[in-house]
Design a protein around this motif. Structure first.
Motif: not given
Ligand code: GLU
Length: 278
Positions: A4-10, A36-38, A202-204, A184-186, A180-182, A198-200, A105-109
């Motif tokens: 798993t990973r935790f991938a926050p943006s700073p 770190i999604e920078d 809002d990113l579904r 880089a993420c994959v 882009s976020y998409h 594992v993520r919120g 950046t991630a769209p967060h819903g």
């Molecule tokens: N960097 C994203 C964020 O700020 C997370 C991306 C992900 O978990 O796929 O929440």
């Protein structure tokens, strides 16, 4: 082995929702990574990177090294973009930066309007590209024709297949951002062997296009766990400008980080907060 990973943006201090995501990721993984999604040079700040490490230490969360910084992964993103380009699935888009900034950046819903297709049928114009800022977009209809309608499996078993309309001509890169976020993420999830994302919740909405990119790029399919979001009691979303739910504010008020992590690990929240779907 589950990775798993935790991938926050700073782009701000971590808040309670991030802490829940990180604790869940740590508990679900045999191996837990930090990324770190920078890539968003405009909004990311070095002090927020420091803040992520401070907050993780305060929560008592350990991860397997190395930490991945997306800013150091340009070559891998370029290779992936070239691959999509060879498949004929990429076109240059000259639409405004305001439009483009959103997809870095991630769209967060947030309801982000579908791209109207303005540049999709333009003939390739290298002269214009040499002089005009532009981004690269996915030809989503062709991509689905090649890759098939994307589907994903949620942790626990259920498989979802997305409607074709859920996949947009997303931005893949632009001149000043290698991915882009998409994209880089994959690329990064695959490179680090992430098997459970594992993520919120809002990113579904990001998952269909990310699954499609994985198929096109020949990357393995992870399982997904989109967890409920943390909100204020009563349902109000945690906003970037809210100070109260930041881990920094909680630490300053005397709360113990390890105690908070233990509470979150039981699926409970401090007083004043509640779970909701996106
Ligand atoms: N960097 C994203 C964020 O700020 C997370 C991306 C992900 O978990 O796929 O929440």
């Amino acid at each position: 082995m589950i990775v798993t990973r935790f991938a926050p943006s700073p782009t701000g201090r971590l808040h309670l929702g991030h802490a829940f995501s990180a604790v869940l990721g740590r508990d679900k993984g045999d191996r837990f990574l930090l990324r770190i999604e920078d890539l968003d040079q405009g909004r990311g700040r070095p002090e927020f990177v420091d803040g992520i490490f401070e907050d993780m230490a305060w929560l008592g969360l350990d991860w397997s090294e190395p930490v991945i910084f997306q800013s150091g992964r340009t070559e891998a993103y370029r290779t992936a973009l070239d691959h999509l380009r060879e498949l004929g699935l990429v076109y240059a888009c000259f639409c405004t930066r305001a439009d483009i900034a959103q997809s870095l950046t991630a769209p967060h819903g947030d309801a982000h309007a579908a791209y109207p297709g303005t540049c999709r049928s333009l003939p390739d114009d290298p002269d214009r590209r040499a002089t005009t800022p532009h981004s690269w977009r996915l030809r989503s209809a062709e991509a689905i024709r090649i890759g098939g309608p994307p589907s994903w499996r949620e942790d626990g078993g259920q498989r979802f297949t997305s409607a074709i309309a859920e996949v947009d001509d997303v931005i893949l890169a632009r001149k000043d951002a290698p991915a882009s976020y998409h994209l880089a993420c994959v690329v990064d999830d695959a490179a680090s062997g992430v098997s459970l994302v594992v993520r919120g919740a809002d990113l579904r909405s990001s998952t269909p296009v990310q699954r499609l990119l994985q198929t096109l790029l020949g990357l393995p399919e992870p399982t997904y766990l989109h967890h409920p979001l943390v909100t204020h009691q009563g349902g109000r979303r945690l906003a970037k400008r809210d100070q109260a739910p930041t881990l920094l504010a909680m630490r300053t008020s005397g709360m113990g980080g390890k105690e908070l992590a233990a509470l979150l690990a039981k699926g409970q929240l401090p007083l004043g907060f509640a779970f909701s779907e996106a």
